[in-house]
Each structure stands twice: as C-alpha cells, then as structure tokens.
Scaffold this motif. Structure first.
Motif, PDB file in Angstrom:
ATOM      1  N   PRO A 171      38.629  54.969  32.369  1.00 24.27           N
ATOM      2  CA  PRO A 171      37.433  54.605  31.592  1.00 24.27           C
ATOM      3  C   PRO A 171      37.742  53.815  30.325  1.00 24.27           C
ATOM      4  O   PRO A 171      36.916  53.051  29.846  1.00 24.27           O
ATOM      5  CB  PRO A 171      36.808  55.959  31.235  1.00 24.27           C
ATOM      6  CG  PRO A 171      37.904  56.945  31.317  1.00 24.27           C
ATOM      7  CD  PRO A 171      38.881  56.412  32.324  1.00 24.27           C
ATOM      8  N   LEU A 172      38.935  53.999  29.779  1.00 21.90           N
ATOM      9  CA  LEU A 172      39.260  53.341  28.515  1.00 21.90           C
ATOM     10  C   LEU A 172      39.651  51.881  28.688  1.00 21.90           C
ATOM     11  O   LEU A 172      39.247  51.023  27.906  1.00 21.90           O
ATOM     12  CB  LEU A 172      40.388  54.098  27.803  1.00 21.90           C
ATOM     13  CG  LEU A 172      40.076  55.540  27.413  1.00 21.90           C
ATOM     14  CD1 LEU A 172      41.300  56.196  26.793  1.00 21.90           C
ATOM     15  CD2 LEU A 172      38.902  55.586  26.449  1.00 21.90           C
ATOM     16  N   ILE A 173      40.482  51.591  29.676  1.00 20.25           N
ATOM     17  CA  ILE A 173      40.961  50.217  29.847  1.00 20.25           C
ATOM     18  C   ILE A 173      40.658  49.676  31.235  1.00 20.25           C
ATOM     19  O   ILE A 173      41.270  48.725  31.678  1.00 20.25           O
ATOM     20  CB  ILE A 173      42.472  50.103  29.529  1.00 20.25           C
ATOM     21  CG1 ILE A 173      43.302  51.047  30.387  1.00 20.25           C
ATOM     22  CG2 ILE A 173      42.734  50.330  28.068  1.00 20.25           C
ATOM     23  CD1 ILE A 173      44.794  50.883  30.197  1.00 20.25           C
ATOM     24  N   GLY A 174      39.688  50.252  31.902  1.00 21.05           N
ATOM     25  CA  GLY A 174      39.360  49.834  33.261  1.00 21.05           C
ATOM     26  C   GLY A 174      38.902  48.397  33.381  1.00 21.05           C
ATOM     27  O   GLY A 174      39.222  47.713  34.338  1.00 21.05           O
ATOM     28  N   GLY A 175      38.167  47.892  32.429  1.00 22.74           N
ATOM     29  CA  GLY A 175      37.654  46.528  32.507  1.00 22.74           C
ATOM     30  C   GLY A 175      38.498  45.511  31.775  1.00 22.74           C
ATOM     31  O   GLY A 175      38.044  44.403  31.515  1.00 22.74           O
ATOM     32  N   ILE A 176      39.721  45.852  31.485  1.00 19.92           N
ATOM     33  CA  ILE A 176      40.572  44.948  30.708  1.00 19.92           C
ATOM     34  C   ILE A 176      40.848  43.636  31.445  1.00 19.92           C
ATOM     35  O   ILE A 176      40.958  42.589  30.820  1.00 19.92           O
ATOM     36  CB  ILE A 176      41.884  45.644  30.286  1.00 19.92           C
ATOM     37  CG1 ILE A 176      42.552  44.863  29.169  1.00 19.92           C
ATOM     38  CG2 ILE A 176      42.815  45.849  31.459  1.00 19.92           C
ATOM     39  CD1 ILE A 176      43.660  45.611  28.480  1.00 19.92           C
ATOM     40  N   ALA A 177      40.913  43.675  32.755  1.00 21.79           N
ATOM     41  CA  ALA A 177      41.184  42.452  33.513  1.00 21.79           C
ATOM     42  C   ALA A 177      40.047  41.445  33.364  1.00 21.79           C
ATOM     43  O   ALA A 177      40.277  40.235  33.403  1.00 21.79           O
ATOM     44  CB  ALA A 177      41.403  42.779  34.985  1.00 21.79           C
TER      45      ALA A 177
ATOM     46  N   ARG B 158      38.403  40.993  30.653  1.00 20.61           N
ATOM     47  CA  ARG B 158      38.472  40.436  29.298  1.00 20.61           C
ATOM     48  C   ARG B 158      39.673  39.517  29.096  1.00 20.61           C
ATOM     49  O   ARG B 158      39.548  38.488  28.433  1.00 20.61           O
ATOM     50  CB  ARG B 158      38.507  41.566  28.276  1.00 20.61           C
ATOM     51  CG  ARG B 158      37.194  42.315  28.179  1.00 20.61           C
ATOM     52  CD  ARG B 158      37.172  43.291  27.019  1.00 20.61           C
ATOM     53  NE  ARG B 158      38.076  44.428  27.195  1.00 20.61           N
ATOM     54  CZ  ARG B 158      37.780  45.538  27.856  1.00 20.61           C
ATOM     55  NH1 ARG B 158      36.608  45.654  28.438  1.00 20.61           N
ATOM     56  NH2 ARG B 158      38.643  46.519  27.942  1.00 20.61           N
ATOM     57  N   ILE B 159      40.837  39.897  29.620  1.00 17.71           N
ATOM     58  CA  ILE B 159      42.027  39.079  29.341  1.00 17.71           C
ATOM     59  C   ILE B 159      42.572  38.358  30.572  1.00 17.71           C
ATOM     60  O   ILE B 159      43.520  37.597  30.456  1.00 17.71           O
ATOM     61  CB  ILE B 159      43.155  39.915  28.689  1.00 17.71           C
ATOM     62  CG1 ILE B 159      43.679  40.978  29.630  1.00 17.71           C
ATOM     63  CG2 ILE B 159      42.691  40.526  27.402  1.00 17.71           C
ATOM     64  CD1 ILE B 159      44.935  41.651  29.115  1.00 17.71           C
ATOM     65  N   GLY B 160      42.010  38.610  31.727  1.00 22.17           N
ATOM     66  CA  GLY B 160      42.435  37.916  32.937  1.00 22.17           C
ATOM     67  C   GLY B 160      43.195  38.823  33.889  1.00 22.17           C
ATOM     68  O   GLY B 160      43.891  39.746  33.471  1.00 22.17           O
ATOM     69  N   ARG B 161      43.038  38.541  35.159  1.00 22.46           N
ATOM     70  CA  ARG B 161      43.644  39.387  36.180  1.00 22.46           C
ATOM     71  C   ARG B 161      45.162  39.233  36.259  1.00 22.46           C
ATOM     72  O   ARG B 161      45.874  40.198  36.411  1.00 22.46           O
ATOM     73  CB  ARG B 161      43.013  39.100  37.530  1.00 22.46           C
ATOM     74  CG  ARG B 161      41.542  39.490  37.526  1.00 22.46           C
ATOM     75  CD  ARG B 161      40.875  39.290  38.820  1.00 22.46           C
ATOM     76  NE  ARG B 161      39.455  39.235  38.934  1.00 22.46           N
ATOM     77  CZ  ARG B 161      38.514  39.528  38.076  1.00 22.46           C
ATOM     78  NH1 ARG B 161      38.814  39.913  36.881  1.00 22.46           N
ATOM     79  NH2 ARG B 161      37.232  39.430  38.349  1.00 22.46           N
ATOM     80  N   ARG B 162      45.641  38.018  36.148  1.00 25.17           N
ATOM     81  CA  ARG B 162      47.091  37.781  36.270  1.00 25.17           C
ATOM     82  C   ARG B 162      47.886  38.515  35.191  1.00 25.17           C
ATOM     83  O   ARG B 162      48.845  39.221  35.512  1.00 25.17           O
ATOM     84  CB  ARG B 162      47.395  36.290  36.251  1.00 25.17           C
ATOM     85  CG  ARG B 162      48.880  36.014  36.439  1.00 25.17           C
ATOM     86  CD  ARG B 162      49.189  34.565  36.518  1.00 25.17           C
ATOM     87  NE  ARG B 162      48.684  34.070  37.787  1.00 25.17           N
ATOM     88  CZ  ARG B 162      48.606  32.800  38.112  1.00 25.17           C
ATOM     89  NH1 ARG B 162      48.979  31.886  37.256  1.00 25.17           N
ATOM     90  NH2 ARG B 162      48.160  32.441  39.284  1.00 25.17           N
TER      91      ARG B 162
ATOM     92  N   THR C 287      42.529  46.255  39.864  1.00 23.30           N
ATOM     93  CA  THR C 287      42.697  44.823  39.598  1.00 23.30           C
ATOM     94  C   THR C 287      43.112  44.100  40.871  1.00 23.30           C
ATOM     95  O   THR C 287      42.623  43.001  41.152  1.00 23.30           O
ATOM     96  CB  THR C 287      43.725  44.594  38.469  1.00 23.30           C
ATOM     97  OG1 THR C 287      43.317  45.334  37.320  1.00 23.30           O
ATOM     98  CG2 THR C 287      43.821  43.128  38.113  1.00 23.30           C
ATOM     99  N   ILE C 288      43.991  44.692  41.656  1.00 18.65           N
ATOM    100  CA  ILE C 288      44.380  44.077  42.928  1.00 18.65           C
ATOM    101  C   ILE C 288      43.166  43.949  43.840  1.00 18.65           C
ATOM    102  O   ILE C 288      42.941  42.901  44.451  1.00 18.65           O
ATOM    103  CB  ILE C 288      45.488  44.894  43.629  1.00 18.65           C
ATOM    104  CG1 ILE C 288      46.784  44.858  42.833  1.00 18.65           C
ATOM    105  CG2 ILE C 288      45.731  44.357  45.044  1.00 18.65           C
ATOM    106  CD1 ILE C 288      47.836  45.812  43.345  1.00 18.65           C
ATOM    107  N   LEU C 289      42.370  44.984  43.926  1.00 21.35           N
ATOM    108  CA  LEU C 289      41.175  44.931  44.781  1.00 21.35           C
ATOM    109  C   LEU C 289      40.191  43.878  44.289  1.00 21.35           C
ATOM    110  O   LEU C 289      39.540  43.203  45.094  1.00 21.35           O
ATOM    111  CB  LEU C 289      40.513  46.302  44.859  1.00 21.35           C
ATOM    112  CG  LEU C 289      41.307  47.365  45.611  1.00 21.35           C
ATOM    113  CD1 LEU C 289      40.630  48.725  45.498  1.00 21.35           C
ATOM    114  CD2 LEU C 289      41.505  46.979  47.066  1.00 21.35           C
ATOM    115  N   THR C 290      40.090  43.703  42.983  1.00 21.90           N
ATOM    116  CA  THR C 290      39.212  42.675  42.436  1.00 21.90           C
ATOM    117  C   THR C 290      39.724  41.287  42.781  1.00 21.90           C
ATOM    118  O   THR C 290      38.943  40.396  43.131  1.00 21.90           O
ATOM    119  CB  THR C 290      39.095  42.827  40.907  1.00 21.90           C
ATOM    120  OG1 THR C 290      38.644  44.151  40.617  1.00 21.90           O
ATOM    121  CG2 THR C 290      38.123  41.830  40.322  1.00 21.90           C
TER     122      THR C 290
END
Length: 153
Positions: free
Chosen positions: A68-74, A76-80, A123-126
């Motif tokens: 829940p804390l850093i789940g959406g970080i990809a 914001r800063i990118g998937r790679r 992130t891989i699934l995304t």
C-alpha cells in the motif's frame, strides 16, 4: 507445430518476454530460499529453530507493508527504473543473507527483500498488460504465473 510456436514467441513483445524471465528468476530465488532457509538459518546463521517461522513472516510482512505504501511507484517514476531497482533489491537481499547472522539482522534483510519483491510482481504484470493486446491478457498472465511457479515443482 514447432514453427508456429517458435514464430509466436519471436513475434511476442520483448518487454513481455523479459517480464516472464524476471518472474522465473524471482520464482527461482524463492524456490531456492524456502527449502534451504531453515537449514541455513539454524546451521550457518546461528538462528534458533523457533525463530525461523517469524523470519518467514518478516519476508511476507515486507511484501504486505510495501504494497500500500509504494505500490503505485511505477506509475510515478516509470516501470523500467522500478523493475531494475526492485530486481536488484531482491537479488541483493538474497545475497545479503549469506553475510548476515542473528535474528534481528536477518529479519531486517528479509523485510527489505520482501518490500522489493512486492513491487516487482505487479510492475511486471503492468508491463505485460501495457505491451500485449487485451484479448491475450489471460494467456500472458497465466504464462507469468507458470514461469514464477515452474521452478518450485
């Protein structure tokens, strides 16, 4: 039949194939850790047998804490960068276990490793969802699950 299968893999998006490879590597690390962790912990790291379950809980707790804390970080800063950092974090965490001794330090390493792994999988699934057609998502997601679990058989 083989040519058709080979050509479908060649036509597959590279990020999706790399995602499958990352799932396989993460599954391999987990598959290597879980069966031998109690032997290592009690024999090499000086950890009492009664604490091994708690340490597995720290690993899972890291995943639960980070989701829940850093789940959406990809987003914001990118998937790679997230894939690179989380892959390095998981690898470094498992490597660090070789050097640590004692319950407290091992718990911290496992907590941090779990945090890195919790970001890796979604992130891989995304990435797979981003580069494949929606009609093929069930196939790709099932391939991701199989590649993650194949080494545990």
């Amino acid at each position: 039949m083989n040519n058709m299968l080979l050509s479908s893999w060649r036509a597959a998006p590279r990020p999706a194939l790399l995602g499958l490879l990352l799932f396989f590597c993460a599954g391999f690390a987990d598959g290597a850790l879980v069966p031998f962790f109690p032997l290592w912990a009690s024999g090499e790291a000086g950890i009492p047998v009664g604490m091994i379950g708690l340490l597995f809980g720290c690993y899972a707790g890291g995943e639960l804490l980070a989701a829940p804390l850093i789940g959406g970080i990809a987003d914001r800063i990118g998937r790679r960068p997230v894939l690179i950092a989380s892959s390095l974090g998981v690898g470094a965490g498992f490597l660090a276990l070789f050097f640590v001794h004692g319950v407290a330090v091992t718990a911290i390493v496992l907590l941090l490793t779990g945090m890195c792994e919790s970001v890796l999988h979604p992130t891989i699934l995304t990435v797979i969802a981003d580069v494949t057609a929606p009609s093929t998502h069930p196939r790709w997601f099932s391939l991701a699950r199989v590649s993650s679990r194949a080494v545990r058989i």
